[in-house]
Design an enzyme around this catalytic site. Sequence first.
Site, short mmCIF file in Angstrom:
data_model
loop_
_atom_site.label_atom_id
_atom_site.label_comp_id
_atom_site.label_asym_id
_atom_site.label_seq_id
_atom_site.Cartn_x
_atom_site.Cartn_y
_atom_site.Cartn_z
N ASP A 78 -14.19 40.35 -16.95
CA ASP A 78 -13.35 39.69 -15.95
C ASP A 78 -13.74 38.25 -15.68
O ASP A 78 -12.95 37.51 -15.08
CB ASP A 78 -13.44 40.46 -14.62
CG ASP A 78 -14.78 40.24 -13.92
OD1 ASP A 78 -14.79 39.67 -12.82
OD2 ASP A 78 -15.82 40.62 -14.49
N ASN A 109 -18.21 34.21 -17.95
CA ASN A 109 -19.35 34.52 -18.82
C ASN A 109 -19.04 35.66 -19.80
O ASN A 109 -19.88 36.01 -20.62
CB ASN A 109 -20.60 34.83 -18.00
CG ASN A 109 -20.43 36.06 -17.12
OD1 ASN A 109 -19.35 36.31 -16.61
ND2 ASN A 109 -21.50 36.81 -16.94
N LYS A 112 -24.13 37.93 -24.02
CA LYS A 112 -23.21 39.05 -24.08
C LYS A 112 -22.57 39.15 -25.46
O LYS A 112 -22.43 40.23 -26.04
CB LYS A 112 -22.12 38.91 -23.01
CG LYS A 112 -22.63 39.14 -21.59
CD LYS A 112 -21.47 39.18 -20.60
CE LYS A 112 -21.96 39.62 -19.22
NZ LYS A 112 -20.84 39.85 -18.28
N ASP A 164 -18.18 44.70 -19.62
CA ASP A 164 -18.91 44.07 -18.52
C ASP A 164 -19.09 45.12 -17.42
O ASP A 164 -18.41 46.15 -17.42
CB ASP A 164 -18.09 42.87 -18.03
CG ASP A 164 -18.67 42.24 -16.78
OD1 ASP A 164 -19.89 42.04 -16.73
OD2 ASP A 164 -17.89 41.97 -15.84
N ASP A 216 -20.23 44.36 -13.51
CA ASP A 216 -19.80 43.93 -12.18
C ASP A 216 -18.33 43.53 -12.19
O ASP A 216 -17.89 42.71 -13.00
CB ASP A 216 -20.64 42.74 -11.70
CG ASP A 216 -22.08 43.14 -11.40
OD1 ASP A 216 -22.45 44.28 -11.72
OD2 ASP A 216 -22.82 42.30 -10.86
N GLY A 267 -24.60 40.68 -16.80
CA GLY A 267 -25.44 39.61 -16.27
C GLY A 267 -26.18 40.08 -15.03
O GLY A 267 -26.91 39.31 -14.41
#
Length: 408
Positions: free
Chosen positions: A348, A351, A325, A192, A194, A281
């Site tokens: 984290d 999603n 994802k 991921d 962010d 995302g």
Amino acid sequence: MPSVEPPLPPQPDPEARTLLLSLSGPDRPGVTSAVFAAASTVGADVLDLEQVVVRGHLALSVLLSPSHDENVLTDRLTRAGENLGMTVRLVGGRGDNASRRTGRAAVVVMAAPLETRHVAAVAASIAEHGANIDRIRRLSRWPVTTVELDVSGADVPGLRRALGLVSAATGCDIAVAPAGLARRGARLVVMDVDSTLVQDEVIELIAAHAGTEAEVAAVTERAMRGELDFAESLHARVATLAGLPVSVLDEVRAAVRLTPGARTLVRTLKALGFTVALVSGGFAEVVEPIGAELGVDHVRANRLEVVDGHLTGRVIGAVVDRAGKAAALREFAALEGLPLSRTVAIGDGANDLDMLGLAGLGIAFNAKPLVREQADTSVTVPYLDTVLFLLGVSREEIEDADTADEHH
């Protein structure tokens, strides 16, 4: 002419006499050399050998099969050890070590600091599980202390669940993975972006330029906790960006802060020959340049619609959400010809859960409680490169990769 394979040597005699040498004392150059030089004057086959040095104290264990007079061998090894100022213990027996049980696992325990209570709880859980600790080695001492336990006789999924409870109760990070060949070879690591690869929520940085940062942050937090459908929340947040000049994205890219250890993580993974991918995302306009700078192999992210040099407040195409994802991870693994068992996912937020569940090893990085509970393991220290320790990579190997990169 057809090739003829040479015959295999005979199997070791399980009843053959053996001699176990245990030597300990201050380490210095020449200790191992002196011991084996003494043994070679009599003759013996080496069946097993292990040596470790901890803070200048050496412990050497050698299992020998005497070729000639065991008493003479015992005497010479004793004198060699005493001449070195070492403590010597010799025990006679028969046959090699018993075969290690199946169900081998690598258990990595990490904390800053690593306390005796952490190791006690882990060891007790392994014993209660009916498994045995065969070997232990240290992977790192700073900024976290990490040890890896080589365990046999384990039901890996069951042991993972049991040690997950230990991790939650004691506050140390624990990863359990199948040992042996399953721990070696090429892997795909999908991250991921962010609050994982970078410290920021990129959409909040963009929203700051539109004066909607507080509104967007509140929606983001609810989405990460799993309280809102991600796609719905994304459309709502992006709508607040309508009218911003596209040049704002350049300013946001410059403001993004990588998580400590992110560069080291990617650089070391690439040095190991692993494939690295980013799934987000967030937005390709920001993520793709970051990926290119780090040398990442694949990127999947949402794309903002731009008309006449301004954001329209809409995204183009299907949203990269929780399911998206996981689909990206599956697609990247297929492109690399890797089974899902050889994939690692790091994230984290809620999603990320499908991706973490699909991967061979799902790692929650400083994650929300919901994510920590469902991931295979978690990292609670703020250094992204500590993920390498969970994969069995030592600090020395990381530093070697850094040196090789500098000399490249």
